[in-house]
Design a protein around this motif. Structure first.
Motif, PDB file in Angstrom:
ATOM      1  N   MET A 155       0.884  -1.192   0.005  1.00 33.12           N
ATOM      2  CA  MET A 155      -0.142  -0.330  -0.133  1.00 33.12           C
ATOM      3  C   MET A 155       0.905   1.335  -0.326  1.00 33.12           C
ATOM      4  SD  MET A 155      -3.368  -0.701   0.065  1.00 33.12           S
ATOM      5  CE  MET A 155      -3.787   1.348   1.204  1.00 33.12           C
ATOM      6  N   SER A 156       1.883   1.159  -0.554  1.00 36.41           N
ATOM      7  CA  SER A 156       2.846   1.992  -0.320  1.00 36.41           C
ATOM      8  C   SER A 156       2.583   3.660  -1.299  1.00 36.41           C
ATOM      9  CB  SER A 156       4.190   1.664  -0.475  1.00 36.41           C
ATOM     10  OG  SER A 156       4.471   1.100  -1.534  1.00 36.41           O
ATOM     11  N   ASP A 157       1.897   2.954  -2.540  1.00 37.48           N
ATOM     12  CA  ASP A 157       1.517   4.095  -3.403  1.00 37.48           C
ATOM     13  C   ASP A 157       0.148   4.331  -3.026  1.00 37.48           C
ATOM     14  OD1 ASP A 157      -0.022   1.639  -3.990  1.00 37.48           O
ATOM     15  OD2 ASP A 157       0.692   2.051  -5.891  1.00 37.48           O
ATOM     16  N   LYS A 194      -6.710   4.738  -9.875  1.00 34.37           N
ATOM     17  CA  LYS A 194      -6.060   3.439 -10.009  1.00 34.37           C
ATOM     18  C   LYS A 194      -4.339   4.155 -11.034  1.00 34.37           C
ATOM     19  CE  LYS A 194     -10.102   1.631  -9.464  1.00 34.37           C
ATOM     20  NZ  LYS A 194     -11.367   2.605  -8.671  1.00 34.37           N
ATOM     21  N   ASN A 195      -3.860   2.664 -10.938  1.00 33.07           N
ATOM     22  CA  ASN A 195      -2.682   2.975 -11.554  1.00 33.07           C
ATOM     23  C   ASN A 195      -2.384   1.705 -12.638  1.00 33.07           C
ATOM     24  OD1 ASN A 195      -0.165   2.717 -12.355  1.00 33.07           O
ATOM     25  ND2 ASN A 195       0.880   1.381 -10.681  1.00 33.07           N
ATOM     26  N   GLN A 196      -3.317   2.335 -14.128  1.00 31.36           N
ATOM     27  CA  GLN A 196      -3.489   1.556 -15.247  1.00 31.36           C
ATOM     28  C   GLN A 196      -1.996   1.101 -15.540  1.00 31.36           C
ATOM     29  OE1 GLN A 196      -6.338   0.499 -15.799  1.00 31.36           O
ATOM     30  NE2 GLN A 196      -7.002   2.918 -14.569  1.00 31.36           N
ATOM     31  N   ASN A 197      -1.058   1.148 -15.305  1.00 28.74           N
ATOM     32  CA  ASN A 197       0.306   0.737 -15.503  1.00 28.74           C
ATOM     33  C   ASN A 197       1.096  -0.491 -15.115  1.00 28.74           C
ATOM     34  OD1 ASN A 197       0.563   2.377 -18.292  1.00 28.74           O
ATOM     35  ND2 ASN A 197       1.307   4.118 -16.952  1.00 28.74           N
ATOM     36  N   CYS A 198       0.752  -0.831 -13.805  1.00 33.28           N
ATOM     37  CA  CYS A 198       0.822  -1.412 -12.335  1.00 33.28           C
ATOM     38  C   CYS A 198       0.578  -3.085 -13.609  1.00 33.28           C
ATOM     39  CB  CYS A 198      -0.048  -1.512 -11.732  1.00 33.28           C
ATOM     40  SG  CYS A 198      -1.602  -2.034 -11.622  1.00 33.28           S
ATOM     41  N   SER A 199       2.002  -3.663 -13.591  1.00 34.56           N
ATOM     42  CA  SER A 199       1.791  -5.104 -13.371  1.00 34.56           C
ATOM     43  C   SER A 199       1.125  -5.977 -12.692  1.00 34.56           C
ATOM     44  CB  SER A 199       3.458  -5.510 -14.549  1.00 34.56           C
ATOM     45  OG  SER A 199       4.300  -5.439 -13.475  1.00 34.56           O
ATOM     46  N   THR A 200       0.900  -7.030 -12.963  1.00 34.61           N
ATOM     47  CA  THR A 200       0.557  -8.589 -11.472  1.00 34.61           C
ATOM     48  C   THR A 200       1.928  -8.731 -11.000  1.00 34.61           C
ATOM     49  OG1 THR A 200      -1.096  -8.955 -12.905  1.00 34.61           O
ATOM     50  CG2 THR A 200      -0.360 -10.507 -11.376  1.00 34.61           C
ATOM     51  N   PRO A 201       2.325  -8.694  -9.792  1.00 36.89           N
ATOM     52  CA  PRO A 201       2.910  -9.583  -8.942  1.00 36.89           C
ATOM     53  C   PRO A 201       3.506 -11.234  -9.475  1.00 36.89           C
ATOM     54  CG  PRO A 201       1.807  -7.906  -7.902  1.00 36.89           C
ATOM     55  CD  PRO A 201       1.340  -8.232  -8.880  1.00 36.89           C
ATOM     56  N   PRO A 202       4.706 -11.248  -9.910  1.00 36.37           N
ATOM     57  CA  PRO A 202       4.984 -12.692 -10.540  1.00 36.37           C
ATOM     58  C   PRO A 202       4.361 -13.694  -9.443  1.00 36.37           C
ATOM     59  CG  PRO A 202       7.116 -11.084 -10.249  1.00 36.37           C
ATOM     60  CD  PRO A 202       5.722 -10.445  -9.231  1.00 36.37           C
ATOM     61  N   LEU A 203       4.899 -13.585  -8.240  1.00 33.63           N
ATOM     62  CA  LEU A 203       3.616 -14.431  -7.971  1.00 33.63           C
ATOM     63  C   LEU A 203       2.264 -14.564  -7.704  1.00 33.63           C
ATOM     64  CD1 LEU A 203       4.980 -17.007  -5.677  1.00 33.63           C
ATOM     65  CD2 LEU A 203       3.974 -15.048  -3.463  1.00 33.63           C
ATOM     66  N   ILE A 204       1.930 -14.087  -7.757  1.00 30.65           N
ATOM     67  CA  ILE A 204      -0.123 -13.960  -7.636  1.00 30.65           C
ATOM     68  C   ILE A 204       0.039 -14.384  -9.818  1.00 30.65           C
ATOM     69  CG2 ILE A 204      -2.302 -12.015  -8.226  1.00 30.65           C
ATOM     70  CD1 ILE A 204      -1.056 -10.120  -5.758  1.00 30.65           C
ATOM     71  N   ASP A 221      -4.936  -4.820   5.311  1.00 30.00           N
ATOM     72  CA  ASP A 221      -3.384  -4.573   6.570  1.00 30.00           C
ATOM     73  C   ASP A 221      -2.679  -4.139   6.741  1.00 30.00           C
ATOM     74  OD1 ASP A 221      -2.063  -6.043   8.830  1.00 30.00           O
ATOM     75  OD2 ASP A 221      -2.090  -8.292   7.548  1.00 30.00           O
ATOM     76  N   PRO A 222      -3.107  -2.951   8.054  1.00 27.89           N
ATOM     77  CA  PRO A 222      -1.966  -2.397   8.763  1.00 27.89           C
ATOM     78  C   PRO A 222      -1.337  -2.505   9.035  1.00 27.89           C
ATOM     79  CG  PRO A 222      -4.590  -2.881   9.953  1.00 27.89           C
ATOM     80  CD  PRO A 222      -4.681  -3.525   9.108  1.00 27.89           C
ATOM     81  N   ASN A 223      -1.487  -3.520   9.972  1.00 27.30           N
ATOM     82  CA  ASN A 223       0.276  -4.043  10.918  1.00 27.30           C
ATOM     83  C   ASN A 223       1.431  -4.403   9.478  1.00 27.30           C
ATOM     84  OD1 ASN A 223      -0.857  -4.201  13.579  1.00 27.30           O
ATOM     85  ND2 ASN A 223      -1.432  -6.103  12.755  1.00 27.30           N
ATOM     86  N   PHE A 224       0.938  -4.904   8.255  1.00 25.85           N
ATOM     87  CA  PHE A 224       2.279  -5.248   7.279  1.00 25.85           C
ATOM     88  C   PHE A 224       1.592  -3.898   5.984  1.00 25.85           C
ATOM     89  CE2 PHE A 224       1.805  -8.988   8.955  1.00 25.85           C
ATOM     90  CZ  PHE A 224       3.049  -9.626   8.816  1.00 25.85           C
ATOM     91  N   ASN A 225       1.066  -3.419   6.182  1.00 20.91           N
ATOM     92  CA  ASN A 225      -0.095  -2.030   5.319  1.00 20.91           C
ATOM     93  C   ASN A 225       0.330  -2.509   4.091  1.00 20.91           C
ATOM     94  OD1 ASN A 225      -0.339   0.285   4.560  1.00 20.91           O
ATOM     95  ND2 ASN A 225       1.851   1.172   4.232  1.00 20.91           N
ATOM     96  N   THR A 226      -0.660  -3.768   3.784  1.00 17.98           N
ATOM     97  CA  THR A 226      -0.989  -4.243   2.297  1.00 17.98           C
ATOM     98  C   THR A 226      -2.290  -4.179   2.236  1.00 17.98           C
ATOM     99  OG1 THR A 226      -0.963  -6.874   3.023  1.00 17.98           O
ATOM    100  CG2 THR A 226       1.270  -6.033   2.470  1.00 17.98           C
ATOM    101  N   ALA A 227      -2.708  -4.408   1.160  1.00 18.95           N
ATOM    102  CA  ALA A 227      -3.982  -5.184   0.345  1.00 18.95           C
ATOM    103  C   ALA A 227      -3.724  -6.472   0.211  1.00 18.95           C
ATOM    104  CB  ALA A 227      -4.189  -4.160  -0.759  1.00 18.95           C
ATOM    105  N   ASP A 228      -5.053  -7.331   1.075  1.00 19.88           N
ATOM    106  CA  ASP A 228      -4.886  -8.504   0.650  1.00 19.88           C
ATOM    107  C   ASP A 228      -5.402  -8.958   0.400  1.00 19.88           C
ATOM    108  OD1 ASP A 228      -2.458  -8.387   2.009  1.00 19.88           O
ATOM    109  OD2 ASP A 228      -2.952  -9.466   4.175  1.00 19.88           O
ATOM    110  N   LEU A 229      -5.471 -10.426  -1.208  1.00 16.15           N
ATOM    111  CA  LEU A 229      -6.272 -11.250  -2.081  1.00 16.15           C
ATOM    112  C   LEU A 229      -6.649 -11.825  -1.414  1.00 16.15           C
ATOM    113  CD1 LEU A 229      -5.716  -9.380  -5.388  1.00 16.15           C
ATOM    114  CD2 LEU A 229      -7.595  -8.513  -4.156  1.00 16.15           C
TER     115      LEU A 229
END
Length: 248
Positions: A155-157, A194-204, A221-229
């Motif tokens: 979620m850094s962006d 939205k960030n239309q130019n983003c690529s899908t992370p390799p692991l996903i 997830d506020p502890n990891f500052n991530t969006a989780d799928l």
């Protein structure tokens, strides 16, 4: 299980994978998790032991670890929570982020994967392939049929990448309605630019290519500052190319 890669010009490490059989190995995996999640990614971990990533689920999990046999170091890990152990601890870790009510009918055969990480010096396809082969062997040996786990996006962006990914991937790989889950702290992805130019992370991308599905909207997830799928992979849906490569 061993994986050996050597060439005349450059000797690559000999790696092996196994379920941790003692507390020392589990602590080494927890130290690696701390190094990656806390020191590298800046997560807010509330561990009682300095330098270790620990929580109440650890004592109920099997810890898959990859070793570099030349030095004995733990260089990769996955945490695996089997269904009978989830009953003992009271829930899956994912249930701290999602309502899994609609997965109730598959819980007796449902394994949760989490806390996956690899040491920076070993982030290669060979290491990931070895860890996945270990997971495949674990599933096969215990006759489990479903895997779930949270795939995290930074979620850094401000959530732009996470929102864009979900918008795009939900049109391609959303699970059937009977397997949908509901975030306890939903990411307001519709309201985020939205960030239309983003690529899908390799692991996903690898999970999706193997046959995994996204089970619903992302959680924050506020502890990891991530969006989780939350992703679900039925073993019978694993693409044949992956099955031949990972399942011995």
């Amino acid at each position: 299980m061993r994986l050996e890669n050597e060439s005349p010009l450059h000797k690559k490490p000999k790696l092996s994978v196994s379920i941790a059989s003692n507390k020392e190995t589990i602590k080494a995996a927890q130290a690696l998790r701390y190094k990656v999640f806390m020191e590298e990614l800046g997560a807010n971990l509330n561990s009682k032991t300095p330098g270790l990533d620990q929580d109440l689920f650890d004592n109920y999990c099997d810890h898959l670890v990859a070793h570099d046999e030349s030095n004995g170091k733990v260089i990769g890990t996955y945490r695996i929570l089997a269904p009978h152990q989830a009953r003992l601890v009271g829930s899956y870790y994912s249930e701290t982020e999602f309502d899994l009510t609609r997965l109730q009918h598959i819980r007796p055969r449902l394994v949760e994967l989490g806390r996956s990480c690899v040491h920076p010096e070993y982030r290669t396809g060979a290491t990931i392939a070895l860890l996945w082969a270990g997971i495949a062997e674990y599933m096969q040996r215990n006759d489990f049929q479903y895997m779930i786990g949270c795939a995290s996006v930074s979620m850094s962006d401000g959530g732009a990448t996470a929102a864009s990914l979900y918008q795009r991937l939900s049109s391609q790989a959303l699970a059937p309605i009977e397997w949908r889950v509901f975030a306890r702290h939903p990411l307001p992805w519709r309201e985020i630019e939205k960030n239309q130019n983003c690529s899908t992370p390799p692991l996903i991308m690898a999970y999706l290519r193997a046959g995994a599905m996204i089970c619903g909207e992302p959680a924050w997830d506020p502890n990891f500052n991530t969006a989780d799928l939350l992703m679900l992979l039925p073993t019978q849906k694993i693409d044949n190319r992956y099955a031949k490569h990972f399942i011995r």
